[in-house]
Design an enzyme around this catalytic site. Sequence first.
Site, PDB file in Angstrom:
ATOM      1  N   TYR A   1       0.821  -1.220   0.000  1.00 26.65           N
ATOM      2  CA  TYR A   1       0.000   0.000   0.000  1.00 26.65           C
ATOM      3  C   TYR A   1       0.855   1.271   0.000  1.00 26.65           C
ATOM      4  O   TYR A   1       0.685   2.147  -0.835  1.00 26.65           O
ATOM      5  CB  TYR A   1      -0.957  -0.018   1.194  1.00 26.65           C
ATOM      6  CG  TYR A   1      -1.987  -1.102   1.037  1.00 26.65           C
ATOM      7  CD1 TYR A   1      -3.147  -0.891   0.319  1.00 26.65           C
ATOM      8  CD2 TYR A   1      -1.767  -2.378   1.564  1.00 26.65           C
ATOM      9  CE1 TYR A   1      -4.070  -1.907   0.134  1.00 26.65           C
ATOM     10  CE2 TYR A   1      -2.682  -3.402   1.389  1.00 26.65           C
ATOM     11  CZ  TYR A   1      -3.838  -3.157   0.671  1.00 26.65           C
ATOM     12  OH  TYR A   1      -4.738  -4.171   0.472  1.00 26.65           O
TER      13      TYR A   1
ATOM     14  N   GLU B   1     -14.184  -9.125  13.648  1.00 21.62           N
ATOM     15  CA  GLU B   1     -14.813  -9.381  12.354  1.00 21.62           C
ATOM     16  C   GLU B   1     -15.369 -10.801  12.343  1.00 21.62           C
ATOM     17  O   GLU B   1     -14.769 -11.720  12.907  1.00 21.62           O
ATOM     18  CB  GLU B   1     -13.856  -9.139  11.191  1.00 21.62           C
ATOM     19  CG  GLU B   1     -12.498  -9.706  11.364  1.00 21.62           C
ATOM     20  CD  GLU B   1     -11.585  -9.461  10.167  1.00 21.62           C
ATOM     21  OE1 GLU B   1     -11.410 -10.413   9.391  1.00 21.62           O
ATOM     22  OE2 GLU B   1     -11.051  -8.352  10.042  1.00 21.62           O
TER      23      GLU B   1
ATOM     24  N   HIS C   1      -1.580  -8.242  11.002  1.00 19.67           N
ATOM     25  CA  HIS C   1      -1.537  -6.776  10.952  1.00 19.67           C
ATOM     26  C   HIS C   1      -0.299  -6.196  11.641  1.00 19.67           C
ATOM     27  O   HIS C   1      -0.429  -5.442  12.609  1.00 19.67           O
ATOM     28  CB  HIS C   1      -2.776  -6.190  11.633  1.00 19.67           C
ATOM     29  CG  HIS C   1      -4.084  -6.585  11.020  1.00 19.67           C
ATOM     30  ND1 HIS C   1      -5.293  -6.405  11.663  1.00 19.67           N
ATOM     31  CD2 HIS C   1      -4.376  -7.124   9.821  1.00 19.67           C
ATOM     32  CE1 HIS C   1      -6.282  -6.828  10.873  1.00 19.67           C
ATOM     33  NE2 HIS C   1      -5.752  -7.284   9.757  1.00 19.67           N
TER      34      HIS C   1
ATOM     35  N   ASN D   1      -9.026  -2.864  10.910  1.00 20.03           N
ATOM     36  CA  ASN D   1      -8.065  -3.388   9.932  1.00 20.03           C
ATOM     37  C   ASN D   1      -7.245  -2.229   9.351  1.00 20.03           C
ATOM     38  O   ASN D   1      -7.784  -1.159   9.108  1.00 20.03           O
ATOM     39  CB  ASN D   1      -8.818  -4.101   8.808  1.00 20.03           C
ATOM     40  CG  ASN D   1      -9.907  -5.005   9.346  1.00 20.03           C
ATOM     41  OD1 ASN D   1     -10.844  -4.521   9.971  1.00 20.03           O
ATOM     42  ND2 ASN D   1      -9.782  -6.279   9.132  1.00 20.03           N
TER      43      ASN D   1
END
Length: 547
Positions: A65, A403, A488, A526
């Site tokens: 990213y 989640e 993460h 997230n």
Amino acid sequence: MHDDSPREGRPGGVSRRRFMTGTGSLFGSAALAGHMVPAHAVTAAPATVIEPGAHVPALVIGTGYGGSVTALRLAQAGVDVHMVEMGMAWDAPGPDGKIFANTTSPDYRSYWLRTRTKQPLSNFLGFPIDKNVPRYTGILDAEEMGGIIVYQGRGVGGGSLVNGGMAVTPKRENFGAVLPSVSADEMYSVYYPRANQGLGVGTVDPAWFETADCYRYARVGRKHAERSGFPFVHVPDVYDWDYMEREAAGTVPRSALAGEILYGNNYGKKSLQKTYLARAAATGRVVVSPLHKVTSVAPAPGGRYTVVVDQIDTAGSTTVTKAVTADRVFFGAGSVGTSKLLVRLKATGALPGLNGEVGKGWGDNGNVMCGRANHLWDPTGALQSSIPCSGIDNWAAGGAFAEVAPLPTGIETYASFYLSITRNPHRARFSWNAAAGRVDLDWQTAWKQPSVDMAKTIFDKINAKEGTIYRTDLFGAYKIWGDHLTYHPLGGAVLDRATDNYGRLHGYPGLYVVDGALIPGNTTVNPFVTITALAERNIERIIAADL
Ligand code: FAE
């Protein structure tokens, strides 16, 4: 920044014309036009890789990213960019005609240089499910750091290749704890919207959700959450929701509904290859060298940096070591990759002037997993979309956002499965282990206990209300909690500590951190939308002030 990038025919350089041809098709013009094409239908031209002795204005380490945002924005500002990625291009089909392997049948494509799979859910009905695979530069790295396994994507697109695509903007009231030195006003008015748009974030159609067989598991999750009084939310995702509806209707090849996720999605998911990297390729100014691993960055005469890069083969062996130079180097190798590089380069004398904050402030975003065994009247469905679309928000009251995750096994399991993100306070540190010649992380397995306690604020209550129990067969025999891993990783070169407030590394003009290493350990949800938005913010300032 002056544009002195090498041109066609110049020794030691890269060819812009060859790149434009090659990369234009590498990422696929159909993807650019927004059509959902099977990834393997995209024809790859021969890759143009960086040559020894090349000089580039901007070198970006990693294609996740942070790296992708940085490359796109630099290119749009007129800067030629070379991206160096240790993983594969993932642009060619395997013997089964598909680029990516299925979650239920990992093969040589699935793991980064391992001879045995390391599946996050290691057991089923108590039995181990890992199996031998050929050693290969596969897509998912299960990197065993001290006390924790850190899962990361490897390849052009980084984590976007393997992740669930859950694209969550933190609640504004929580942002101060996420990035204390950054203006929330700026982020929520400009950079979060820009990131959401650039990533192609969308939300499941609520009416379709109510009827879709593949989300029965999520509706069961909602029923149980609401009966215990917990807020239940739909979670946005970068999956193409129209495509998923067509998967369910049987009119297109299945991806989410075929259980594809951990080892790549062949259709439907808008990974970075289809968004930021496609736009970067379209500028004609961005070149990507896959299977190239940066091993060193050090100052060179004239304010430049010498970057040492190993070209590797699919067995992970170095075939050529190349030294190149760059005016500016952007570290986008991910939290672990960037932290390990910086800590080693500081300790071994390549970048001795980095400050003492380098390597500090690493966290696991409080990840912990668990399953619950439902009653027989609460089946969760044999067909489960691999893309999660909902969660239980108990952050304010209990420090956990869970989640509702799929268990896409293809059979009815009567299980509800959850990945919780929790407010775990522990932060670890990377340090150079000179004797072993490697970087270590001092995370302790026991540091997951606060995360377990926070997750229990949700699931103990649901179990009590429903008269159900935890599954004990998913992470070992009689083991409830998946507390050995994280998806993460965050931190290690924290914003406004190891760098200035825009990612500039102290002591070295022209060196920047652009990825999840900047975020001090937790995003409350997230992380990739926050990583993307922060990269958008920082590169805008860097382009305006430094170039
Ligand atoms: P990242 O995407 O990891 O990219 C770093 C790139 O650098 C990789 O491609 C590396 O191969 C490459 N690299 C590393 N070292 C070198 C080197 N020395 N030389 C050259 N290249 C190098 O970094 N996040 C969400 O927000 N939602 C989700 O649903 C979600 N699900 C996930 C599921 C799984 C299984 C995993 C593993 C992660 C998930 N994540 C999710 C996390 C998310 O993918 C991750 O935070 C971002 O990918 C991190 O972005 P960075 O730009 O920091």
